[in-house]
Motif scaffolding. Structure first.
Motif, PDB file in Angstrom:
ATOM      1  N   ASP A 135       2.628  -4.625  36.615  1.00 20.75           N
ATOM      2  CA  ASP A 135       2.729  -5.976  36.039  1.00 20.75           C
ATOM      3  C   ASP A 135       1.535  -6.186  35.111  1.00 20.75           C
ATOM      4  O   ASP A 135       0.494  -6.699  35.508  1.00 20.75           O
ATOM      5  N   LEU A 136       1.697  -5.765  33.858  1.00 15.80           N
ATOM      6  CA  LEU A 136       0.591  -5.842  32.915  1.00 15.80           C
ATOM      7  C   LEU A 136       0.213  -7.284  32.594  1.00 15.80           C
ATOM      8  O   LEU A 136      -0.954  -7.577  32.307  1.00 15.80           O
ATOM      9  N   ALA A 137       1.179  -8.186  32.643  1.00 14.68           N
ATOM     10  CA  ALA A 137       0.890  -9.591  32.334  1.00 14.68           C
ATOM     11  C   ALA A 137      -0.076 -10.204  33.342  1.00 14.68           C
ATOM     12  O   ALA A 137      -0.810 -11.142  33.018  1.00 14.68           O
ATOM     13  N   ALA A 138      -0.096  -9.646  34.557  1.00  4.64           N
ATOM     14  CA  ALA A 138      -0.965 -10.193  35.602  1.00  4.64           C
ATOM     15  C   ALA A 138      -2.265  -9.417  35.753  1.00  4.64           C
ATOM     16  O   ALA A 138      -3.073  -9.728  36.636  1.00  4.64           O
ATOM     17  N   ALA A 139      -2.480  -8.426  34.897  1.00  5.38           N
ATOM     18  CA  ALA A 139      -3.677  -7.595  35.032  1.00  5.38           C
ATOM     19  C   ALA A 139      -4.821  -8.175  34.210  1.00  5.38           C
ATOM     20  O   ALA A 139      -4.721  -8.245  32.980  1.00  5.38           O
ATOM     21  N   PRO A 140      -5.916  -8.581  34.841  1.00  7.20           N
ATOM     22  CA  PRO A 140      -7.018  -9.175  34.078  1.00  7.20           C
ATOM     23  C   PRO A 140      -7.851  -8.158  33.308  1.00  7.20           C
ATOM     24  O   PRO A 140      -8.477  -8.498  32.304  1.00  7.20           O
ATOM     25  N   ASP A 141      -7.877  -6.902  33.779  1.00  8.75           N
ATOM     26  CA  ASP A 141      -8.709  -5.891  33.114  1.00  8.75           C
ATOM     27  C   ASP A 141      -8.148  -4.505  33.410  1.00  8.75           C
ATOM     28  O   ASP A 141      -7.188  -4.337  34.174  1.00  8.75           O
ATOM     29  N   ARG A 142      -8.767  -3.503  32.790  1.00  3.18           N
ATOM     30  CA  ARG A 142      -8.310  -2.125  32.939  1.00  3.18           C
ATOM     31  C   ARG A 142      -8.414  -1.651  34.388  1.00  3.18           C
ATOM     32  O   ARG A 142      -7.564  -0.895  34.876  1.00  3.18           O
ATOM     33  N   LEU A 163      -4.160   6.202  31.392  1.00  2.00           N
ATOM     34  CA  LEU A 163      -4.757   4.938  30.941  1.00  2.00           C
ATOM     35  C   LEU A 163      -5.281   5.001  29.513  1.00  2.00           C
ATOM     36  O   LEU A 163      -5.592   3.954  28.934  1.00  2.00           O
ATOM     37  N   THR A 164      -5.369   6.195  28.929  1.00  2.00           N
ATOM     38  CA  THR A 164      -5.719   6.245  27.505  1.00  2.00           C
ATOM     39  C   THR A 164      -4.634   5.586  26.656  1.00  2.00           C
ATOM     40  O   THR A 164      -4.865   5.277  25.479  1.00  2.00           O
ATOM     41  N   ASN A 165      -3.465   5.377  27.233  1.00  2.00           N
ATOM     42  CA  ASN A 165      -2.369   4.726  26.516  1.00  2.00           C
ATOM     43  C   ASN A 165      -2.320   3.218  26.724  1.00  2.00           C
ATOM     44  O   ASN A 165      -1.407   2.559  26.220  1.00  2.00           O
ATOM     45  N   LEU A 166      -3.281   2.671  27.441  1.00  2.00           N
ATOM     46  CA  LEU A 166      -3.330   1.235  27.679  1.00  2.00           C
ATOM     47  C   LEU A 166      -4.119   0.556  26.571  1.00  2.00           C
ATOM     48  O   LEU A 166      -5.245   0.944  26.268  1.00  2.00           O
ATOM     49  N   GLN A 167      -3.503  -0.437  25.941  1.00  2.00           N
ATOM     50  CA  GLN A 167      -4.142  -1.148  24.841  1.00  2.00           C
ATOM     51  C   GLN A 167      -4.035  -2.653  25.034  1.00  2.00           C
ATOM     52  O   GLN A 167      -3.102  -3.153  25.665  1.00  2.00           O
ATOM     53  N   ARG A 168      -5.005  -3.351  24.452  1.00  2.00           N
ATOM     54  CA  ARG A 168      -4.992  -4.806  24.472  1.00  2.00           C
ATOM     55  C   ARG A 168      -4.352  -5.316  23.179  1.00  2.00           C
ATOM     56  O   ARG A 168      -4.767  -4.924  22.082  1.00  2.00           O
ATOM     57  N   ARG A 169      -3.337  -6.113  23.282  1.00  2.00           N
ATOM     58  CA  ARG A 169      -2.725  -6.764  22.132  1.00  2.00           C
ATOM     59  C   ARG A 169      -2.718  -8.260  22.382  1.00  2.00           C
ATOM     60  O   ARG A 169      -1.989  -8.760  23.240  1.00  2.00           O
ATOM     61  N   GLY A 170      -3.579  -8.932  21.641  1.00  2.00           N
ATOM     62  CA  GLY A 170      -3.739 -10.354  21.899  1.00  2.00           C
ATOM     63  C   GLY A 170      -4.328 -10.581  23.268  1.00  2.00           C
ATOM     64  O   GLY A 170      -5.376 -10.027  23.615  1.00  2.00           O
ATOM     65  N   GLN A 172      -2.794  -9.771  26.144  1.00  2.00           N
ATOM     66  CA  GLN A 172      -2.103  -8.989  27.171  1.00  2.00           C
ATOM     67  C   GLN A 172      -2.291  -7.497  26.971  1.00  2.00           C
ATOM     68  O   GLN A 172      -2.408  -7.010  25.853  1.00  2.00           O
ATOM     69  N   TRP A 173      -2.297  -6.781  28.094  1.00  2.02           N
ATOM     70  CA  TRP A 173      -2.294  -5.326  28.065  1.00  2.02           C
ATOM     71  C   TRP A 173      -0.885  -4.829  27.781  1.00  2.02           C
ATOM     72  O   TRP A 173       0.097  -5.403  28.258  1.00  2.02           O
ATOM     73  N   VAL A 174      -0.782  -3.723  27.032  1.00  2.00           N
ATOM     74  CA  VAL A 174       0.507  -3.079  26.768  1.00  2.00           C
ATOM     75  C   VAL A 174       0.307  -1.569  26.800  1.00  2.00           C
ATOM     76  O   VAL A 174      -0.807  -1.064  26.617  1.00  2.00           O
TER      77      VAL A 174
END
Length: 263
Positions: A135-142, A163-170, A172-174
Motif C-alpha cells: 500500500d504505497l499510498a499509506a507508506a510515509p517513507d522508504r 527498492l531502486t525502482n521506488l520513486q516519489r511522485r508528488g 506519493q511513492w510509486v
C-alpha cells in the motif's frame, strides 16, 4: 515485433564502445560503479532496457525486439560495433543481438544466464506480487515500504535491489517499472526465441556463479549449441549477482576480456 524503443542511456568515457545491459528489475545504474573502471579506455554505455529505469514502457518484451532497441541505440550514437556485456535478462538481450546482428558485435560476455527457457515463475511472480501488494499510498517513507516488502521478501539484498525502482511522485511513492506488464510478460522474459542459430568467429565468454542454478548442464548444452566457441567460467560459491557478490573478480574478468586483441 514491436518498433524499436528509444532507450534512456548513461554514457561516459572515450574509446572502443562497451555496452552494459542490466537484468530484470534493474537499470543502467546497476553498472555505475563497475563502469568507472572502464571509462578511461572505453566509451561505456549503460542503457535502461524497455520497461526499466527511465526508458519507455511498452507491452512487448520479445528478445528480438529488445535487441533491436540496443542496435537502434548504437545507430543513434554513431557506433558501428561494440563489446556487449549483459547480466541475466540483459544477457539474453545481448545474446539475441549477437545472433541477429553479429555485424554490430565485437565481443560478447554473458553473465549467469544461458540461451534457454527457464521456469522461475514462482520466484519472479512472487517478487512482482509482493511489490504490487504494498500500500504505497499509506507508506510515509522508504523504510515503511521496505518493512512491508520484508514480509514477503526476506533477503535484504534483493529488497534493496527492488527498492531502486521506488520513486516519489508528488506526495506519493510509486514503482517506476510497469509491474502488470512485467507480470504478463514473464513467460516471454523467462523464455528464449526459437531459430536464432549460432555464432562463431567472435570472442564469447560466459561467466556464472557456482552457487547459482542458471547455468547447469542443460545451460552449458544450450551455450554449446548457439555459441560453440565460447569460454565458460564458473565462480565457485558465488550466486546469481556475480558483479555484486564478487565485484573485483568480475571487474578483472571483464577487463581481461575487453582488452584482448581486436578480433
Amino acid at each position: 515485433m514491436t518498433d524499436a524503443v528509444e532507450l534512456h542511456c548513461a554514457e561516459g568515457g572515450d574509446g572502443p564502445a562497451l555496452v552494459m545491459l542490466h537484468g530484470l528489475y534493474g537499470s543502467g545504474n546497476n553498472w555505475r560503479g563497475i563502469a568507472r573502471s572502464f571509462e578511461a579506455g572505453h566509451r561505456v554505455l549503460r542503457p535502461d532496457l524497455r520497461n526499466h529505469g527511465q526508458s519507455p514502457h511498452c507491452p512487448g518484451m520479445d528478445y528480438r525486439a529488445m535487441a533491436a532497441d540496443v542496435v537502434a541505440l548504437l545507430e543513434a550514437r554513431g557506433i558501428e560495433q561494440a563489446d556487449i556485456m549483459g547480466h541475466s535478462m540483459g544477457g539474453k538481450v545481448a545474446m539475441a543481438l549477437a545472433l541477429t546482428r553479429p555485424d554490430r558485435l565485437r565481443r560478447l560476455m554473458v553473465v549467469d544466464i544461458a540461451p534457454m527457457a527457464y521456469d522461475h515463475e514462482a520466484e519472479h511472480g512472487g517478487l512482482i506480487r509482493a511489490m504490487q501488494a504494498i500500500d504505497l499510498a499509506a507508506a510515509p517513507d522508504r523504510g515503511a515500504v521496505d518493512a512491508q516488502l520484508a514480509t514477503e521478501v526476506s533477503h535484504p539484498m534483493i529488497r534493496q535491489f527492488l527498492l531502486t525502482n521506488l520513486q516519489r511522485r508528488g506526495a506519493q511513492w510509486v514503482w517506476r517499472i510497469p509491474l502488470a506488464t512485467l507480470a504478463e510478460q514473464l513467460p516471454v522474459i523467462q523464455g528464449w526465441p526459437e531459430g536464432l542459430g549460432t555464432l562463431t568467429e567472435r570472442p564469447v565468454r560466459f561467466v556464472h556463479g557456482g552457487a547459482s542454478d542458471y547455468v547447469d548442464g542443460a545451460g552449458r548444452a544450450a551455450i554449446a549449441r548457439h555459441f560453440p566457441d565460447a569460454d565458460v567460467v564458473s565462480y565457485p560459491g558465488v550466486g546469481h549477482w556475480l558483479h555484486a557478490e564478487a565485484p573485483q573478480r568480475f571487474t578483472d574478468e571483464l577487463n581481461d576480456f575487453v582488452t584482448q586483441p581486436h578480433p
